[in-house]
Scaffold this motif. Structure first.
Motif, PDB file in Angstrom:
ATOM      1  N   LYS B  23       9.524   2.590  -4.421  1.00  0.00           N
ATOM      2  CA  LYS B  23       9.205   3.411  -5.577  1.00  0.00           C
ATOM      3  C   LYS B  23       7.798   3.099  -6.130  1.00  0.00           C
ATOM      4  O   LYS B  23       7.116   2.207  -5.651  1.00  0.00           O
ATOM      5  CB  LYS B  23      10.281   3.200  -6.652  1.00  0.00           C
ATOM      6  CG  LYS B  23      11.669   3.679  -6.189  1.00  0.00           C
ATOM      7  CD  LYS B  23      12.685   3.637  -7.308  1.00  0.00           C
ATOM      8  CE  LYS B  23      14.034   4.170  -6.808  1.00  0.00           C
ATOM      9  NZ  LYS B  23      15.053   4.170  -7.892  1.00  0.00           N
ATOM     10  N   VAL B  53       4.959  -2.578 -11.684  1.00  0.00           N
ATOM     11  CA  VAL B  53       3.781  -2.958 -10.904  1.00  0.00           C
ATOM     12  C   VAL B  53       3.515  -1.848  -9.885  1.00  0.00           C
ATOM     13  O   VAL B  53       4.414  -1.411  -9.183  1.00  0.00           O
ATOM     14  CB  VAL B  53       3.987  -4.304 -10.164  1.00  0.00           C
ATOM     15  CG1 VAL B  53       2.691  -4.738  -9.490  1.00  0.00           C
ATOM     16  CG2 VAL B  53       4.468  -5.386 -11.122  1.00  0.00           C
ATOM     17  N   MET B  54       2.247  -1.436  -9.782  1.00  0.00           N
ATOM     18  CA  MET B  54       1.883  -0.299  -8.931  1.00  0.00           C
ATOM     19  C   MET B  54       2.069  -0.571  -7.443  1.00  0.00           C
ATOM     20  O   MET B  54       1.779  -1.664  -6.972  1.00  0.00           O
ATOM     21  CB  MET B  54       0.404   0.036  -9.121  1.00  0.00           C
ATOM     22  CG  MET B  54       0.065   0.733 -10.391  1.00  0.00           C
ATOM     23  SD  MET B  54      -1.733   0.916 -10.438  1.00  0.00           S
ATOM     24  CE  MET B  54      -2.173  -0.494 -11.433  1.00  0.00           C
ATOM     25  N   ASN B  55       2.489   0.464  -6.745  1.00  0.00           N
ATOM     26  CA  ASN B  55       2.634   0.443  -5.295  1.00  0.00           C
ATOM     27  C   ASN B  55       1.273   0.787  -4.661  1.00  0.00           C
ATOM     28  O   ASN B  55       0.753   1.888  -4.827  1.00  0.00           O
ATOM     29  CB  ASN B  55       3.690   1.502  -4.922  1.00  0.00           C
ATOM     30  CG  ASN B  55       3.993   1.554  -3.452  1.00  0.00           C
ATOM     31  OD1 ASN B  55       3.177   1.161  -2.619  1.00  0.00           O
ATOM     32  ND2 ASN B  55       5.176   2.064  -3.122  1.00  0.00           N
ATOM     33  N   ARG B  56       0.696  -0.168  -3.933  1.00  0.00           N
ATOM     34  CA  ARG B  56      -0.635   0.034  -3.346  1.00  0.00           C
ATOM     35  C   ARG B  56      -0.672   1.255  -2.423  1.00  0.00           C
ATOM     36  O   ARG B  56      -1.601   2.065  -2.458  1.00  0.00           O
ATOM     37  CB  ARG B  56      -1.043  -1.205  -2.548  1.00  0.00           C
ATOM     38  CG  ARG B  56      -2.383  -1.032  -1.804  1.00  0.00           C
ATOM     39  CD  ARG B  56      -2.664  -2.184  -0.849  1.00  0.00           C
ATOM     40  NE  ARG B  56      -2.742  -3.450  -1.548  1.00  0.00           N
ATOM     41  CZ  ARG B  56      -3.855  -3.895  -2.141  1.00  0.00           C
ATOM     42  NH1 ARG B  56      -4.955  -3.195  -2.094  1.00  0.00           N
ATOM     43  NH2 ARG B  56      -3.842  -5.053  -2.759  1.00  0.00           N
ATOM     44  N   LYS B  57       0.378   1.389  -1.594  1.00  0.00           N
ATOM     45  CA  LYS B  57       0.417   2.490  -0.642  1.00  0.00           C
ATOM     46  C   LYS B  57       0.369   3.837  -1.367  1.00  0.00           C
ATOM     47  O   LYS B  57      -0.335   4.755  -0.934  1.00  0.00           O
ATOM     48  CB  LYS B  57       1.709   2.366   0.193  1.00  0.00           C
ATOM     49  CG  LYS B  57       1.950   3.439   1.219  1.00  0.00           C
ATOM     50  CD  LYS B  57       1.264   3.116   2.527  1.00  0.00           C
ATOM     51  CE  LYS B  57       1.426   4.214   3.567  1.00  0.00           C
ATOM     52  NZ  LYS B  57       2.780   4.288   4.108  1.00  0.00           N
ATOM     53  N   VAL B  59      -0.948   4.555  -4.253  1.00  0.00           N
ATOM     54  CA  VAL B  59      -2.298   4.793  -4.776  1.00  0.00           C
ATOM     55  C   VAL B  59      -3.216   5.241  -3.637  1.00  0.00           C
ATOM     56  O   VAL B  59      -3.992   6.192  -3.762  1.00  0.00           O
ATOM     57  CB  VAL B  59      -2.847   3.522  -5.465  1.00  0.00           C
ATOM     58  CG1 VAL B  59      -4.301   3.729  -5.880  1.00  0.00           C
ATOM     59  CG2 VAL B  59      -1.995   3.159  -6.671  1.00  0.00           C
TER      60      VAL B  59
END
Lengths: 100, 491
Positions: B23, B53-57, B59
């Motif tokens: 997610k 916490v942001m998902n790098r993929k 972004v």
């Protein structure tokens, strides 16, 4: 900056809070004093100051796209007032108000 | 007021699920068929005290899509909370990018009926999806599954550059193709991985000050098929026309603003959900739990360098480089893997030209894919194998219809074309003396058609050729048979 009774009622409605007449009056006073306090900041000259998006001097805090197990489904719905068959149960909603 | 012909003016908001494993703000798996509420955690359930916490993929995929849409990536993007109350939204706010999105500007060129129109892109931003709300037939309750809550959602907002229902559909289809090409999203419509919200208004002439006059904007929510996009937009265009005709002074954007409508698929009509007065007040403010995204140039350049050739560019190149008709180029570039397969096929073929190869792709390879509902990577033969069999047809070793049979047998057995032709003795015969004997027999056994052809009925020849092919078990070279037949019957 004095908040009107109608404005307090509107904020209450947006927050899904039912307010008594006494509360409307009390909150109007309290909210107004908060706004007055924030208004003080307007006395400062902030032209030439970048708006601050976040209080921490950090950016790009990212995690890798790797799954981890979450909650047990029983536990997930366990705290809800009502559940059935693994679903949360809520009062019936018909209109599709979802705006995601 | 002027009597000018109304110009439909349509912008589109498209939401699509990104192809991530997890997610947007937590490590719960994104899965579509898991038991209800089995892919959730305190973060996506909106429990107090949790930290997203942001998902790098996610972004990176958003940046990838924005770049492919010719947009620019600002140096700074931030998150905001959009507040509303609904049972499928446990936090009572959705995390989105309000005024500083990841992608700004750009355009998409959309092919339609042999031409291309350009649709401006306003912005591309990331947000999170809500859960799923269902309404069981029986009771007075609705039930909620929050597995989908927090799924990374990309929103692409277009400029009002779309001017018909057909264009609205074509824009949606082209955007989907691009996202799938880039592996940004799977865009499976059945799974609700792509949803459309067209904003429709008609420009009708100009007002007394010479400014364009518009009918009120209606936004149709949550369309999940191309068919419904086309029909809903067509319905709205017709409805706006009628409303305007009934009340030219009252039915204007200035007076009525924007309203939100739903689409009833079975009745093929829209219905009012919210008028301007009832519009939501989302009370956006910056998300204090998430720090900003600052895409540095190196990061963006790396993502840019990883972009494949985009479908529209490839389609035009296929027309130019391979001399393909518009139609063939469109079909062959619709799927990235099919286009890769075709190019490899053309490279490895010794005798098959590009157009003939395109025919083999469409008549044999893609027909099988459609029949079996599989992707090209799932069949057991590669571009070189198709080249082998089509080369055999081009050089005359086997005839075209035997070629298709051999192709089907290659798929079944995994054997090479040469093996199958050898084992089953399928090689075509062009031997004149052998075929002359066959033709003599066919003419003797079919005096009717032979007489018809002599009498000028060209079509009778086809039946005689068919008989000769059958007599040789499909191995005769039909060109040679035809020549002999014509010579004998006319001579």
């Amino acid at each position: 900056m004095a908040l009107s009774k109608d404005e307090v009622l509107k904020v209450g409605a947006l927050s899904r809070i039912r307010l008594t007449d006494d509360e409307v009056e009390r909150f109007a006073g309290q909210l107004s004093s908060i706004l007055d306090y924030v208004d003080k900041l307007n006395e400062l000259d902030t032209s030439g100051v970048e708006p601050l998006a976040h209080a921490l001097p950090l950016h790009n805090v990212l995690r890798e796209d790797e799954p981890r197990p979450g909650l047990d489904p029983q536990k997930a719905v366990g705290g809800a007032p009502e559940s059935a068959g693994g679903f949360f149960r809520v009062p019936r909603v018909i209109d599709d108000g979802s705006s995601a | 007021m002027s009597g000018a012909e109304p110009i439909p003016t349509i912008g589109m908001e498209v939401h699509l699920h990104l192809a991530t494993h997890t997610k947007m703000f937590c490590a719960c798996a994104v899965e579509y068929d898991a038991p209800p509420n089995s892919r959730v955690c305190p973060v996506c359930l909106g429990m107090p005290g949790v930290l997203p916490v942001m998902n790098r993929k996610a972004v990176e995929l958003a940046i990838r899509m924005a770049l492919a849409l010719n947009g620019t990536i600002p140096d700074f993007a931030k998150w905001d909370r959009k507040h509303y109350y609904y049972p499928d939204l446990p936090k009572n706010y959705q995390i989105s990018e309000y005024d500083q999105p990841l992608g700004v500007g750009g355009y998409l060129d959309v092919p339609l009926d042999g031409e291309t129109f350009r649709v401006g892109i306003t912005r591309v931003h990331l947000e999170e999806d809500a859960g799923k709300l269902m309404h069981p037939e029986d009771g007075a309750c609705s039930v909620v599954d929050l597995n989908r809550t927090g799924t990374p959602l990309l929103e692409v907002v277009s400029e009002p550059d779309i001017h018909s229902a057909e264009q609205a559909r074509a824009y949606g289809e082209t955007l989907r193709q691009l996202a799938v090409y880039l592996a940004v999203g799977d865009c499976n419509m059945q799974l609700g991985q792509m949803r459309f919200e067209p904003n429709i208004s008609l420009q009708i002439g100009t007002d007394e000050k010479g400014r364009p006059r518009f009918t009120p904007i209606s936004e149709i929510k949550n369309l999940n098929s191309f068919r419904s996009v086309e029909r809903a937009v067509a319905f709205e265009i017709a409805r706006h026309r009628q409303e305007y005709e009934d009340d030219p002074d009252g039915y204007t954007l200035e007076r009525l603003g924007k309203s939100t409508r739903g689409w009833l698929d079975d009745r093929e009509e829209t219905f009012l959900q919210r008028s301007k007065e009832e519009a939501n007040d989302y009370r956006y403010f910056p998300e204090p739990d998430l720090v900003p995204v600052v895409p540095d140039r190196k990061w963006v350049d790396t993502i840019r360098a990883g972009l494949p050739e985009l479908p529209e560019h490839r389609r035009r190149r296929f027309i130019k480089e391979y001399g393909l008709p518009q139609y063939d180029a469109g079909v062959l570039t619709a799927d990235r893997e099919v286009a890769d397969f075709y190019e490899e096929y053309v490279r490895s073929a010794a005798n098959t030209d590009a157009k003939t190869a395109a025919n083999w792709m469409m008549q044999d390879v893609m027909r099988i894919l459609n029949e079996r509902k599989v992707a090209i990577a799932e069949i057991r033969i590669g571009p070189g194998d198709v080249a082998e069999v089509s080369d055999m047809v081009v050089t005359g070793t086997i005839n075209r219809s035997t070629g298709s049979d051999v192709f089907a047998k290659m798929l079944e057995s995994g054997k090479s074309a040469a093996e199958i032709v050898e084992e089953e003795n399928l090689a075509q015969t062009s031997d004149e003396s052998e075929l002359k004997a066959v033709v003599d027999r066919v003419i003797a056994e079919n005096p009717g058609p032979a007489e018809d052809f002599r009498g000028g009925k060209e079509r009778a020849l086809g039946r005689l050729i068919g008989q000769a092919m059958r007599a040789t078990g499909g191995k005769a070279n039909p060109k040679v048979v035809r020549e002999i037949l014509v010579r004998k019957l006319r001579g």
